[in-house]
Design a protein around this motif. Structure first.
Motif, PDB file in Angstrom:
ATOM      1  N   ARG A   1      -1.487  28.128  46.259  1.00 32.61           N
ATOM      2  CA  ARG A   1      -1.742  29.131  45.238  1.00 32.61           C
ATOM      3  C   ARG A   1      -2.145  28.444  43.936  1.00 32.61           C
ATOM      4  O   ARG A   1      -1.452  27.569  43.440  1.00 32.61           O
ATOM      5  N   SER A   2      -3.306  28.856  43.389  1.00 35.86           N
ATOM      6  CA  SER A   2      -3.862  28.191  42.211  1.00 35.86           C
ATOM      7  C   SER A   2      -3.296  28.728  40.908  1.00 35.86           C
ATOM      8  O   SER A   2      -3.162  27.984  39.934  1.00 35.86           O
ATOM      9  N   TYR A   3      -3.011  30.026  40.845  1.00 35.91           N
ATOM     10  CA  TYR A   3      -2.608  30.648  39.586  1.00 35.91           C
ATOM     11  C   TYR A   3      -1.429  31.590  39.798  1.00 35.91           C
ATOM     12  O   TYR A   3      -1.346  32.291  40.814  1.00 35.91           O
ATOM     13  N   ASN A   4      -0.517  31.582  38.807  1.00 31.26           N
ATOM     14  CA  ASN A   4       0.412  32.693  38.683  1.00 31.26           C
ATOM     15  C   ASN A   4      -0.178  33.642  37.645  1.00 31.26           C
ATOM     16  O   ASN A   4      -1.228  33.378  37.055  1.00 31.26           O
ATOM     17  N   TRP A   5       0.501  34.753  37.379  1.00 25.44           N
ATOM     18  CA  TRP A   5      -0.083  35.754  36.491  1.00 25.44           C
ATOM     19  C   TRP A   5      -0.222  35.238  35.055  1.00 25.44           C
ATOM     20  O   TRP A   5      -1.188  35.573  34.360  1.00 25.44           O
TER      21      TRP A   5
ATOM     22  N   ASN B   1      -7.053  32.683  44.162  1.00 24.48           N
ATOM     23  CA  ASN B   1      -5.934  32.066  44.865  1.00 24.48           C
ATOM     24  C   ASN B   1      -6.242  31.786  46.335  1.00 24.48           C
ATOM     25  O   ASN B   1      -5.422  31.173  47.025  1.00 24.48           O
TER      26      ASN B   1
ATOM     27  N   GLY C   1      -0.762  32.063  34.068  1.00 25.54           N
ATOM     28  CA  GLY C   1      -1.902  31.155  34.026  1.00 25.54           C
ATOM     29  C   GLY C   1      -3.225  31.891  34.176  1.00 25.54           C
ATOM     30  O   GLY C   1      -4.227  31.531  33.549  1.00 25.54           O
ATOM     31  N   PHE C   2      -3.222  32.943  34.999  1.00 27.44           N
ATOM     32  CA  PHE C   2      -4.434  33.740  35.192  1.00 27.44           C
ATOM     33  C   PHE C   2      -4.820  34.469  33.900  1.00 27.44           C
ATOM     34  O   PHE C   2      -6.006  34.557  33.556  1.00 27.44           O
TER      35      PHE C   2
ATOM     36  N   PHE D   1      -7.957  37.809  40.826  1.00 23.96           N
ATOM     37  CA  PHE D   1      -6.746  36.997  40.965  1.00 23.96           C
ATOM     38  C   PHE D   1      -6.538  36.574  42.423  1.00 23.96           C
ATOM     39  O   PHE D   1      -6.280  35.402  42.731  1.00 23.96           O
TER      40      PHE D   1
ATOM     41  N   GLU E   1      -4.250  33.446  30.884  1.00 20.78           N
ATOM     42  CA  GLU E   1      -4.843  32.447  29.994  1.00 20.78           C
ATOM     43  C   GLU E   1      -6.281  32.132  30.406  1.00 20.78           C
ATOM     44  O   GLU E   1      -7.155  31.929  29.553  1.00 20.78           O
ATOM     45  N   LEU E   2      -6.508  32.075  31.710  1.00 19.38           N
ATOM     46  CA  LEU E   2      -7.866  31.811  32.214  1.00 19.38           C
ATOM     47  C   LEU E   2      -8.837  32.899  31.757  1.00 19.38           C
ATOM     48  O   LEU E   2      -9.965  32.611  31.333  1.00 19.38           O
TER      49      LEU E   2
ATOM     50  N   LYS F   1     -16.033  27.775  37.802  1.00 23.83           N
ATOM     51  CA  LYS F   1     -15.505  28.905  37.036  1.00 23.83           C
ATOM     52  C   LYS F   1     -16.453  29.381  35.947  1.00 23.83           C
ATOM     53  O   LYS F   1     -16.545  30.584  35.679  1.00 23.83           O
TER      54      LYS F   1
END
Length: 424
Positions: free
Chosen positions: A399-403, A393, A405-406, A389, A408-409, A350
């Motif tokens: 699925r790695s991220y919801n909205w 994912n 969490g995304f 996004f 915050e990333l 990342k």
């Protein structure tokens, strides 16, 4: 620091517009080419000999000495140009020519000499492929000219397959107006006539054109259009027009503004004939005559130039102003490129992924971040985050991220937000 020889050439060219330069071929010596090496892109693709810039650099002194010996001895031959095709938005392919690294270095040297001469001759209306004068300068000056309110009609034009249609004999004849050095001109003709190696292995020898991708092609193209278009516009068109006129040209893409409709119509009819004298033709689908006036702003059309769409609209004080936004075709192409880039790079760590993506966003802002275009920048950023996004994912089956969490990333890695960089 620029070599003394180039400064002397520039000074002589500026002081004597009729002077024809001799012994330019002799300037292509070891010291001069070593100086030119700093302008070689070390990451550029290799040519037909498969030798790239980094391997050439390992024995740079010896390689340049051998190249100069071939020049002085008369046995230098231009290698085949490697042809590659780049996809365009309309589904067509743009041909690029990749010269061998030794030819590329030599072309840089010749282009620097030509630049020293012709930078003194080029007119202010020419912006493309010139040091210190870029696309955004053309956008700025064109905007200022149209904003003045002097012009009410506009001809936007494009030349069909310009680089493929340059007449070799005509180009050499134009160069002879300023250059009286047969060996130097023969060297340029060798590059123009160099065989082109196609991806399927066939070789053809062009009778016209100059391959895009060669280091000397941009300056040769500018010289060709300087005489074909710029000088004609300034000396003939301007003299025959009753109202004010204005030309803004970036390479083979140009816009002409006129105060009077009759002047615009005469130019629109005369332009194909003028270009035909130089073996060129206008791209009819990209060439238009339109009203573009602050007085009749509702009836004015819109046009695209250098990636921006220009149109008249109402400003904050309910007065007509020039509105500029990212051209829709360029906008869609940029998103398509980001989508493809994210697909290929989504599995990077990342920290590396966001560094590279921020570099791309910065480049986009640095070009399209002009005043009045913030809405397009925001829209672009919105869609880039959606593309990212989805790409993240796809890194795994789950699925790695919801909205949430995304979001915050994005904050943690500081995704580069839209920014206006220019107020013109």
């Amino acid at each position: 620091m620029k070599p003394t020889s180039l400064r002397g050439i520039a000074n002589r060219a500026a002081s004597d517009k009729a002077h024809r330069f001799q012994n330019l071929y002799g300037l292509l010596n070891v010291g001069f080419l070593l100086w030119c090496w700093r302008f070689v892109n070390l990451r550029a693709a290799s040519g037909v000999d498969r030798e790239d810039a980094r391997s050439y650099r390992e024995n740079l002194q010896e390689n340049i000495e051998a190249l100069v010996a071939a020049l002085k001895g008369g046995w230098y031959r231009a290698k085949l140009v490697l042809r590659r095709y780049i996809p365009k938005l309309n589904g067509k392919l743009r041909p690029l020519g990749i010269p061998a690294i030794a030819d590329k270095l030599l072309q840089i040297g010749v282009s620097k000499i030509l630049e020293a001469i012709y930078e003194q001759d080029f007119l202010g209306c020419s912006y493309g492929y010139r040091p210190g004068v870029g696309a955004l300068a053309a956008v700025r000056d064109l905007s200022a000219a149209l904003r003045s309110g002097r012009y009410h009609f506009l001809v936007e034009a494009d030349i069909r397959s310009f680089f493929d249609k340059i007449d070799h004999d005509k180009l050499i004849g134009l160069l002879e107006r300023r250059i009286d050095d047969k060996a130097f001109l023969r060297l340029i003709r060798k590059w123009l006539k160099a065989g082109i190696l196609e991806p399927d292995g066939t070789v053809h020898h062009p009778e016209e054109g100059s391959p895009q991708g060669g280091s000397v092609s941009p300056i040769l193209a500018n010289i060709y259009l300087h005489y074909a278009l710029d000088v004609w516009f300034e000396e003939t068109v301007r003299a025959r027009c009753r109202g004010a006129v204005y030309l803004c040209r970036y390479a083979d893409d140009f816009v002409c503004a006129f105060q009077l409709e009759a002047d615009a119509e005469r130019y629109y009819k005369a332009l194909p004939k003028r270009l035909n004298e130089f073996g060129l033709e206008v791209a009819e689908e990209k060439t238009n005559l339109m009203r573009f006036s602050p007085v009749h702003w509702k009836a004015s059309g819109a046009f695209e130039f250098l990636g921006f769409e220009f149109r008249w609209g109402l400003g904050r004080w309910r007065k007509p102003v020039i509105k500029r936004r990212t051209a829709r075709k360029k906008y869609r192409a940029s998103l398509a490129n980001i989508r493809e880039w994210c697909r290929k790079n989504c599995r990077l760590p990342k920290d590396k992924l966001f560094v590279k993506l921020n570099s791309k966003l910065s480049g986009y802002n640095n070009y399209y971040g002009i005043r009045g275009n913030y809405e397009s920048l925001q829209d672009y950023f919105y869609h880039v985050t959606r593309i990212l996004f989805k790409a993240l994912n796809r890194r795994s089956q789950r699925r790695s991220y919801n909205w949430k969490g995304f979001a915050e990333l994005i904050k943690v890695f500081k995704l580069r937000k839209p920014r206006i960089c220019y107020s013109f």
